[in-house]
Scaffold this motif. Structure first.
Motif, PDB file in Angstrom:
ATOM      1  N   THR A 159       2.579  -1.287  -9.323  1.00 19.02           N
ATOM      2  CA  THR A 159       2.425  -1.444  -7.877  1.00 19.02           C
ATOM      3  C   THR A 159       1.917  -2.852  -7.607  1.00 19.02           C
ATOM      4  N   ARG A 160       1.838  -3.170  -6.332  1.00 20.15           N
ATOM      5  CA  ARG A 160       1.309  -4.483  -6.005  1.00 20.15           C
ATOM      6  C   ARG A 160       0.692  -4.435  -4.614  1.00 20.15           C
ATOM      7  N   ILE A 161      -0.343  -5.216  -4.413  1.00 20.95           N
ATOM      8  CA  ILE A 161      -0.957  -5.263  -3.087  1.00 20.95           C
ATOM      9  C   ILE A 161      -0.305  -6.367  -2.268  1.00 20.95           C
ATOM     10  N   PHE A 162       0.135  -5.986  -1.069  1.00 20.73           N
ATOM     11  CA  PHE A 162       0.671  -6.971  -0.128  1.00 20.73           C
ATOM     12  C   PHE A 162      -0.207  -7.011   1.114  1.00 20.73           C
ATOM     13  N   GLU A 176      -1.088  -1.268  -0.870  1.00 15.38           N
ATOM     14  CA  GLU A 176      -0.622  -1.202  -2.258  1.00 15.38           C
ATOM     15  C   GLU A 176       0.663  -0.384  -2.264  1.00 15.38           C
ATOM     16  N   VAL A 177       1.747  -0.990  -2.699  1.00 16.64           N
ATOM     17  CA  VAL A 177       3.043  -0.304  -2.660  1.00 16.64           C
ATOM     18  C   VAL A 177       3.715  -0.396  -4.023  1.00 16.64           C
ATOM     19  N   GLU A 178       4.692   0.455  -4.220  1.00 14.24           N
ATOM     20  CA  GLU A 178       5.426   0.408  -5.487  1.00 14.24           C
ATOM     21  C   GLU A 178       6.302  -0.839  -5.481  1.00 14.24           C
ATOM     22  N   VAL A 231       3.898   6.969  -5.371  1.00  8.61           N
ATOM     23  CA  VAL A 231       3.189   6.601  -6.603  1.00  8.61           C
ATOM     24  C   VAL A 231       1.691   6.509  -6.299  1.00  8.61           C
ATOM     25  N   PRO A 232       0.879   6.752  -7.333  1.00 11.70           N
ATOM     26  CA  PRO A 232      -0.566   6.707  -7.097  1.00 11.70           C
ATOM     27  C   PRO A 232      -1.034   5.293  -6.791  1.00 11.70           C
ATOM     28  N   LYS A 233      -2.186   5.217  -6.139  1.00 11.94           N
ATOM     29  CA  LYS A 233      -2.815   3.912  -5.959  1.00 11.94           C
ATOM     30  C   LYS A 233      -3.478   3.554  -7.278  1.00 11.94           C
TER      31      LYS A 233
END
Ligand SMILES: Cc1cc2nc3c(=O)[nH]c(=O)nc-3n(C[C@H](O)[C@H](O)[C@H](O)COP(=O)(O)O)c2cc1C
Ligand code: SF4
Ligand code: FES
Lengths: 204, 448
Positions: B241-244, B257-259, B6-8
């Motif tokens: 997405t979310r940043i971890f 940043e991952v789905e 998925v895109p950033k």
């Protein structure tokens, strides 16, 4: 210096004007005072009290809640070492101990030459860069003991003019040009915002 | 391992050397969403965000579109408060979003104000983040000059000032009602909810939307690409997405940043493109899935997807996207003590169970760690915990005004349940050391 300089009074008035209530500017003005004097003086607090229309006690009441405000002189460089969980796992406490030995002080103390104060701080949002620290709130990521010593040497020798003295945070401030200003909205401004009332077609 | 393509959405400019400038932002699609939104009705913009099912990224994971709808009708003015106070231990994302892509946040703020009808916005940045404050000041000054912020934005009838405000060092101010107190110039002490739900009675007791930096940073993409495109990514209740931030004992700690909902903890911790696995030859002992307030997870939780519902059901939370990995060399007592000390130090002192309870928890853990622990201490820890958070359950019950007090119970419940023998051994060592020295020593009970 203790009361705000005329230039800083101008900055203070501009800041106050941005908020719906003057008291909302209080913390910003305390930062301004600390930028000027390296700490927050009693004189500055009573002046701020006058400017925002509260008592000096209320200013102190607010100021004393926040860890960044210092009421006694501190070093030119505030060295804040993180020992919270991510840093703890990767040597944050060892870094703190190294700093204590190197500077000959424990957290909360200032070196005799007035240059350094150490603090043992909570997470500074650089957890993937552990162990890390801040000098006057500027970040240093993944710091080894040798790098720490170098940093101290550089600061002592005046080789780090990218780090302003304690009290200065951002070196650029927000400035809202008069002709672009929408204006503070006070709780008394009970009108529906214009764009919320416009008919759908007019928006298109 | 799942590494989706998925895109950033929000970190696309992190590696762009000019991504933080207005020119750099405009060159990569910046402020197009604002232009587009000005051609839509505020309600239509709000609808896109509802369709996107954008969950709040500040900790509680409440859907932004729903929150926006909780403001009472016909009560004006409304305010927007941006929560940039990031200070949950382990969390590192909002600072990057502010430093590296300030215009994306500003555009998100404008979109939210437009949709909700907020007359003024306050961008509250943590006091310790001098560089983020600087980048946002420069960006706001640019955006005002270019007509994107302020009066009659882009010639429309939409006008709003975005005021940059600095905090001054207090974790609790990240809690939304404490943040509002701070913005009113007060000590940052939380208010009781109800009645002080910010959407109903917030800043100056007016309807106020408090949103996290990352939450708002998603808005430009959602408006440009549509809520449906956003909701097509992720799974179940967690879209997009979310940043971890993955920190601790991993080979390549970092911010990713991952789905949402598809990627698992195992992917995040072990995939070579993410944290690359446990360092050296070490093995996993435990990991914190969502910031210091979250109960710990272990080996058996690795295959859980990064999805709110799944993580909640497993007894913890994704919280602020902070994954802290501990290998087998970690001293459970020490780790637990350090986190509890944090909460004890940061308690605002308004509620007795939190103020007294967290202090006692720290003191007891400290004496166990220092070798003065008593056999009764483990039950005492649980007893004090139970007074702060009855039943020591998840989600936690609270006897306090805000969730900070109960947060201090999480690491204790986790560590003590899983690693009780370590605590017992620390206490036993202390007892044996005392017994072996001399009969003349004061009794253990007289020591602490
Ligand atoms: C003790 C405590 C600390 C918090 N700290 C933060 C924080 O630093 N940043 C943040 O965005 N939210 C924080 N929150 C959550 C906020 O109260 C609020 O839920 C959030 O800002 C709402 O934004 P969102 O709906 O976009 O997530 C904290 C909550 C508590 C109880
Ligand atoms: S729970 Fe703790 S931090 Fe929260 S309001 Fe009560 S005393 Fe303050
Ligand atoms: S734990 Fe040290 S920066 Fe977060």
């Amino acid at each position: 210096m203790a009361r705000l300089t005329p230039d800083n009074v101008t900055v203070a008035r501009e800041i106050i004007g941005r908020y719906p209530r003057p008291k909302s500017a209080l913390i910003q003005l305390l930062h301004l005072a600390q930028q000027q004097d390296g700490r927050v003086t009693d004189e500055a607090m009573s002046q701020i009290a006058e400017m925002v229309g509260v008592t000096s006690a209320e200013v102190l009441g607010t100021a004393s809640f926040y860890e960044m405000f210092k009421f006694e002189p501190v070093g030119r460089y505030m060295v804040n070492i993180c020992t919270n969980i991510s840093c703890l796992l990767l040597g944050g406490e060892e870094l703190l101990h190294h700093a204590e030995h190197r500077l000959g002080i424990v957290p909360g103390q200032t070196t005799a030459d007035g240059l350094f104060t150490i603090e043992d701080v909570e997470c500074i949002a650089a957890c993937t860069e552990a162990p890390c620290l801040q000098v006057n709130y500027r970040y240093f990521h993944q710091i080894t003991h040798d790098q720490f010593d170098e940093l101290v040497d550089d600061l002592k020798a005046g080789r780090r003019d990218d780090i302003p003295p304690h009290g200065t945070l951002a070196r650029v401030r927000q400035h809202i040009p008069a002709d672009r200003r929408a204006g503070a909205v006070t709780p008394e401004d009970t009108d529906v915002p214009v764009w919320m009332t416009a008919p759908e077609e007019a928006q298109a | 391992m799942t590494v989706t393509d998925v895109p950033k959405i929000i970190s696309s400019r992190f590696d762009d050397p000019v991504g933080h400038t207005l020119a750099g932002y405009e060159a990569t699609g910046g402020y197009l969403a604002l232009r587009q939104a000005l051609g839509m009705s505020p309600a239509a913009v709000h609808d896109e965000v509802k369709t996107a099912s954008l969950l709040g990224r500040g900790g509680a994971g409440f859907p932004a579109g729903v929150k926006w709808g909780l403001t009472p009708a016909d009560v004006w003015p409304r305010y927007l408060v941006v929560n940039g106070d990031e200070s949950e231990p382990g969390t590192y994302k909002d600072r990057l979003l502010m430093e590296r892509d300030p215009h994306q946040l500003i555009e998100g703020v404008l979109l939210a104000c437009y949709a909700v009808g907020c007359g003024q916005a306050f961008l509250y940045v943590r006091g310790e983040m001098a560089f983020a404050q600087e980048r946002l000041a420069v960006a706001l000054n640019e955006a005002y000059a270019a007509g994107y912020v302020g009066k009659s934005i882009l010639g429309s009838d939409f006008s709003v000032d975005v005021v940059l405000t600095w905090g001054a060092g207090a974790y609790i101010v990240g809690e939304e009602t404490a943040l509002i107190e701070s913005l009113e110039g007060n000590r940052g002490m939380p208010r009781l909810k109800p009645p002080f739900f910010p959407a109903a009675k917030g800043l100056y007791l007016q309807p106020t939307i408090v949103n996290n930096v990352e939450t708002l940073a998603n808005l430009p993409w959602i408006i440009t690409n549509g809520g449906e495109a956003f909701a097509a990514m992720g799974a179940e209740g967690s879209k997009g997405t979310r940043i971890f931030a993955v920190s601790g004992h991993v080979r390549t700690p970092g911010v990713f940043e991952v789905e949402y909902g598809v990627t698992t903890f195992r992917d995040l911790i072990y995939a070579p493109v993410y944290a690359g696995g446990i360092r050296g030859d070490h093995t996993l002992k435990a990991f914190i899935p969502g910031g210091a307030s979250a109960p710990w997870f272990f080996e058996e939780h690795l295959d859980l997807p990064l999805e709110k519902g799944a993580v909640d059901r497993a007894g913890s939370m994704l919280g602020s996207g902070a994954v802290v990995v501990m290998d087998e060399t970690t001293d459970a007592v020490k780790a637990c003590l350090r986190i509890v000390r944090f909460f004890a130090r940061e308690s605002c002192g308004k509620c007795t169970p939190c103020r007294e309870g967290t202090t006692w928890l720290e003191n007891i853990l400290q004496r166990i760690y220092d070798g003065y622990g008593r056999p009764s201490d483990l039950d005492l820890l649980l007893d004090v915990s139970d007074n702060i958070s009855p039943g020591i359950a998840w989600p936690p019950k609270q006897t306090t005004i805000c969730p900070l007090g109960p947060s201090a119970v999480s690491p204790i419940a986790s560590a003590l349940t899983r690693f009780r023998p370590e605590f017992e051994a620390a206490i036993l060592r202390a007892e044996e050391a005392r017994l072996s020295v001399s009969v003349d020593l004061p009794k253990a009970s007289a020591r602490a």
